[in-house]
Scaffold this active site. Structure first.
Site, PDB file in Angstrom:
ATOM      1  N   TYR A   1      -3.700  -5.058  15.201  1.00 36.54           N
ATOM      2  CA  TYR A   1      -3.413  -4.392  13.988  1.00 36.54           C
ATOM      3  C   TYR A   1      -2.999  -2.945  14.125  1.00 36.54           C
ATOM      4  CZ  TYR A   1      -5.222  -7.340  10.517  1.00 36.54           C
ATOM      5  OH  TYR A   1      -5.325  -8.514   9.696  1.00 36.54           O
TER       6      TYR A   1
ATOM      7  N   TRP B   1      -6.636 -13.382  12.324  1.00 38.41           N
ATOM      8  CA  TRP B   1      -6.608 -12.002  11.930  1.00 38.41           C
ATOM      9  C   TRP B   1      -8.297 -11.449  12.441  1.00 38.41           C
ATOM     10  CZ3 TRP B   1      -9.213  -8.626   8.356  1.00 38.41           C
ATOM     11  CH2 TRP B   1      -9.860  -9.372   7.347  1.00 38.41           C
TER      12      TRP B   1
ATOM     13  N   ASP C   1      -2.051  -0.533  12.556  1.00 40.09           N
ATOM     14  CA  ASP C   1      -2.314   0.438  11.763  1.00 40.09           C
ATOM     15  C   ASP C   1      -3.470   1.230  12.290  1.00 40.09           C
ATOM     16  OD1 ASP C   1      -3.315  -2.087  10.847  1.00 40.09           O
ATOM     17  OD2 ASP C   1      -4.642  -1.059   9.264  1.00 40.09           O
TER      18      ASP C   1
ATOM     19  N   ASP D   1      -6.565 -14.336   1.987  1.00 38.01           N
ATOM     20  CA  ASP D   1      -7.780 -13.524   2.656  1.00 38.01           C
ATOM     21  C   ASP D   1      -8.604 -12.716   1.705  1.00 38.01           C
ATOM     22  OD1 ASP D   1      -5.391 -11.907   1.930  1.00 38.01           O
ATOM     23  OD2 ASP D   1      -6.159 -10.368   3.101  1.00 38.01           O
ATOM     24  N   GLU D   2      -9.704 -12.594   2.156  1.00 38.57           N
ATOM     25  CA  GLU D   2     -10.712 -11.666   1.481  1.00 38.57           C
ATOM     26  C   GLU D   2     -10.720 -11.715  -0.060  1.00 38.57           C
ATOM     27  OE1 GLU D   2     -10.073  -7.477   4.148  1.00 38.57           O
ATOM     28  OE2 GLU D   2      -8.764  -7.812   2.515  1.00 38.57           O
TER      29      GLU D   2
ATOM     30  N   ASP E   1      -0.066  -7.019  -2.936  1.00 38.83           N
ATOM     31  CA  ASP E   1      -1.309  -6.410  -2.881  1.00 38.83           C
ATOM     32  C   ASP E   1      -1.856  -5.832  -3.892  1.00 38.83           C
ATOM     33  OD1 ASP E   1      -3.878  -6.249  -1.488  1.00 38.83           O
ATOM     34  OD2 ASP E   1      -2.933  -6.672   0.335  1.00 38.83           O
TER      35      ASP E   1
ATOM     36  N   HIS F   1      -6.383 -10.358  -4.183  1.00 33.71           N
ATOM     37  CA  HIS F   1      -5.362  -9.217  -3.852  1.00 33.71           C
ATOM     38  C   HIS F   1      -4.060  -9.342  -4.662  1.00 33.71           C
ATOM     39  CE1 HIS F   1      -7.619  -7.711  -0.261  1.00 33.71           C
ATOM     40  NE2 HIS F   1      -7.379  -8.778   0.264  1.00 33.71           N
TER      41      HIS F   1
ATOM     42  N   ARG G   1       0.626  -1.074   0.061  1.00 36.04           N
ATOM     43  CA  ARG G   1       0.045   0.007   0.145  1.00 36.04           C
ATOM     44  C   ARG G   1       0.960   1.407   0.138  1.00 36.04           C
ATOM     45  NH1 ARG G   1      -3.111  -3.639   2.542  1.00 36.04           N
ATOM     46  NH2 ARG G   1      -4.962  -4.255   1.083  1.00 36.04           N
TER      47      ARG G   1
END
Ligand code: ACM
Ligand code: ZN
Length: 766
Positions: free
Chosen positions: A446, A419, A448, A352-353, A203, A293, A174
């Protein structure tokens, strides 16, 4: 292991705090992080001298000796002789039981010698880091410090880690971090005995590792025009006078008139970083996230996604196509180049995701499902993970995946990184199945996520491997990890600001046995580390300013008091809405006010670095009159509006699912899933006074008293407490709490009486 008292007598130096002691006038604590298992103090001290010898008992320890010599040499200016053998003023030696936990060591320091003994390299490095912290903070200085005596106390330390995995993840996709910035982070991990660096290398926003077979991944995929997250960062830099949010110019390049932002690591860079980490006892775990991702892959190479699509937006939700052999081959070819770069057991697949809509429509995916008897797209995801896992295993690697890999069937050897806080069954399920797990539930780990005065403590007091698991299940917990996702973290400075001091808490709960953990002691040692971090030029976050609430009420006049747990900071403030700078007034003693005033307070370190902004309103009020209502029932009433929302204001747009009577502000047991709650009733004020309301929620919540907003904690967010006050006359005051969340969160209201004492019983009626 029994907790030992960590007192040291009769020594002097930066580590020591003066007070009474039985045989001398000084009493001292060994202030290191993480807290060792046991420390005994023999009195006396060891002093570094120019020309001393650092001996190592085995050639395999030479890198540790060189690391120690270079670390000590920088600030002392001394030359240390290195020699293989049993002598030495400082000695690193392989001994001790091979069966001891990896990382265990002993350190014996007396007037003449300092000896680190361990069964292997990781333990020797842990001992070296203890020596580092026993020496004055100035040992971290990048240049020679003249006139300093470099002593450490004579101690006998027996130490070892609770968990084998004390990790940190950095997302370099990112926002990109140079190899030097990564090495700096590795150095800081080593200081606190963290031993696993999880490198999130790819990502959707950037591919950061050279893959020779697929050069477009970095030629195109490592560079982007500014995205919306970059623009938010740039706006914040201006609005908050905070250069930490600026996109570093060193990561920009102009191509045909366009500014592109990014960067990547060559395979040679990766080798260099891996070597650097290994010297410091850190394994690197690469993650090339798939099957989701993967934008750089699906947008630059054919045959990787389900459909040939054009357009950035569509591509964002295009995962790898598990139905196509070409896609599987692509994924394996990528990892075939990754494996030899990272000479360790574990490799992280991500997983993930994954947005699975394409898979539902793709003929290849559907055929794959039919051919393999897979009933759902979740099972197709697992099928993909298993294919990759076989490939990993054939290459001598073990697979780690995010906890989504549990869905659709977990394979034998995968390690699960938990997570999703809202999926609390992940650890019990995976360990019951015999799989290893690593804790990093997002709400606490996390890094962030925004920090507040509880965020370090929320990490420190987190119960890893709890008793609710069987002993066999607990033995499958590898450890704990903090994750730094970098959507909103564009610079080294901001990254460090988010990681520190939280990272130190992760290091300690991963290393120290529960009986050696204690929050107050940790907080004191943590503040004691700040001078060291300052010398290392680490942009750590200063502790929250306290003594006030978000909204404060007063009657007549009041004194505004501000407290900093770290006395070394300077506090500046404004009352005109402007951002405090070093030129703004200094807070040095309580400020008397007679009218409503809005303050912004901000801490500054000695080097001028500014901390968070603390907005606080002091509102002059009369005691709000009580109502005539005479409610008869104790407790409150809650109405559940079922459905998703992102603001307390919109809760009533969703239909009512149920109505409940509750004793205090909380989520009724039957309320689950998509929650919108409106809780009403009366607060019974026992006397005239200023009452304090602390509203904790995940996600948003608001509190009105007498129809006036007292706490606004609205908006989607992780657990966050906001406090407010109101001056109330004795009697009943209508209250309304609104709260929303998806996936089951947290809601709690604590009320403090005018003396600041928590009120418990009989405060609500309806
Ligand atoms: C994750 O935060 N998506 C692992
Ligand atoms: Zn497909």
């Amino acid at each position: 292991m029994k907790k030992k008292l960590l007192w040291i007598c009769a020594v002097s130096g930066v580590l020591w705090t003066a007070s009474s002691c039985t045989n001398t006038s000084q009493q001292t604590t060994v202030d290191i992080i993480p807290q060792p298992q046991s420390v005994e103090v023999s009195g006396g001290e060891f002093t570094l001298k120019d020309g001393m010898t650092i001996a190592y008992s085995d050639a395999s320890l030479k890198p540790a000796a060189e690391y120690l010599a270079s670390m000590l040499g920088r600030s002392t200016g001394y030359k240390f002789q290195l020699e293989e053998g049993d002598g030495g003023d400082i000695r690193l030696q392989l001994s001790g039981e091979a069966s001891a936990k990896e990382g265990s060591y002993s350190l014996e320091v007396n007037r003449g010698k300092a000896v680190v003994s361990a069964a292997g390299y990781p333990g020797v490095i842990a001992g070296v880091e203890t020596i580092r912290q026993l020496l004055p903070a100035e040992i971290e200085s990048p240049a020679v410090v003249d006139g300093k005596t470099w002593t450490m106390p004579a101690v006998s330390i027996a130490d070892g880690p609770r968990f084998q995995w004390r990790g940190l993840m950095l997302d370099v996709s990112r926002h990109f971090y140079s190899k030097e910035e990564v090495m700096e982070l590795l150095d800081l991990m080593a200081l606190y005995k963290m031993n696993k660096f999880h490198w999130h290398l790819t990502d959707d926003q950037g591919w950061r590792i050279e893959i020779k077979k697929y050069p477009l991944l970095t030629e195109k995929g490592a560079w982007r025009t500014f995205n919306s997250q970059d623009r938010v960062c740039m706006r914040r830099a201006k609005a908050e006078h905070n250069s930490d949010f600026e996109i570093p110019e060193s990561k920009l390049r102009i191509v045909e008139g366009d500014t592109l932002y990014g960067g990547y690591y060559t395979q040679e860079d990766i080798r260099e970083v891996v070597k650097y980490a290994a010297v410091r006892g850190i394994d690197i775990i690469p993650e090339v996230d798939m099957p989701g991702h993967m934008l750089a892959a699906v947008s630059n190479y054919d045959g990787v996604s389900c459909f040939r699509q054009t357009g950035w937006g569509k591509m964002f939700s295009s995962p790898v196509c598990p139905g196509k052999e070409s896609a599987l081959e692509f994924c394996k070819n990528v990892y075939a180049e990754i494996f030899p770069l990272f000479p360790y057991k574990y490799v992280h697949l991500g997983a993930d995701e994954v947005e699975k809509d394409n898979w539902k429509k793709c003929p290849d995916c559907q055929k794959r499902m039919r051919d393999n008897g897979l009933k759902t797209e979740e099972e197709l995801q697992s099928w993909f993970v298993h294919q990759m896992e076989h490939f990993f295993n054939e290459n001598g690697k073990e697979l780690i995946g995010w906890d989504e890999i549990i869905e659709g069937g977990l394979s034998e050897t995968a390690t699960v990184m938990w997570w999703r806080n809202w999926n609390p069954q992940a650890v019990p399920t995976a360990t019951a199945h015999g799989n290893h797990v690593i804790y990093c539930p997002n709400a606490n780990f996390y890094l962030d996520y925004l920090q507040d005065k509880y965020s370090v403590q929320n990490i420190y007091t987190y119960g890893l491997a709890p008793d609710s698991l069987s002993e066999a299940q607990r033995s499958l917990v590898l450890g704990v990890q903090g994750n730094i996702w970098c959507e909103w973290i564009p610079s080294r400075e901001r990254m460090q600001y988010m990681a520190f001091p939280r990272m130190m808490a992760i290091a300690e709960i991963g290393w120290s046995e529960p009986e050696n953990q204690d929050w107050d002691g940790f907080e004191r040692r943590m503040i004691g580390q700040f001078p060291r971090l300052g010398i290392l030029n680490v942009n750590y976050r200063m502790p929250d300013l306290t003594g006030f609430h978000k909204t404060n009420a007063f009657v007549g006049e009041t004194e505004v008091k501000v407290v900093s747990p770290d006395p070394s900071v300077a506090i500046h403030y404004t009352t005109d809405g402007s951002i405090p700078t070093l030129e703004s007034p200094v807070y040095s003693s309580p400020v008397r006010i007679t009218e409503s005033t809005d303050f912004i307070f901000r801490s500054f370190r000695a080097n001028g670095k500014a901390g968070d902004l603390f907005h606080t309103s002091f509102i002059k009020q009369e005691y709000a009159p009580a109502t005539d209502a005479a409610p008869t029932k104790t407790g409150l009433q809650a109405v559940w509006h079922e459905g998703k929302t992102n603001s307390c204001a919109f809760i009533d747009r969703n239909p009512v699912k149920g109505t409940y009577e509750i004793a205090d502000v909380s989520i009724p047991g039957a309320v689950k899933g998509d929650i919108g709650l409106v809780i009403t009733g009366y607060f019974n004020a026992p006397s005239d006074g200023v009452y304090t309301f602390a509203l904790l929620s995940d996600d948003g919540s608001t509190l009105k008293v007498d129809g006036a907003m007292v706490v606004d904690n609205d908006g989607p967010h992780s657990p966050q407490e906001v406090t407010g006050q109101r001056a109330l006359a004795k009697g009943m005051h209508p209250i309304e709490v609104r709260y929303f969340d998806s996936n089951g969160g947290t809601l709690k209201l604590e009320v403090l009486d005018p003396e600041g004492k928590p009120m418990k019983e009989g405060i609500y009626m309806h």
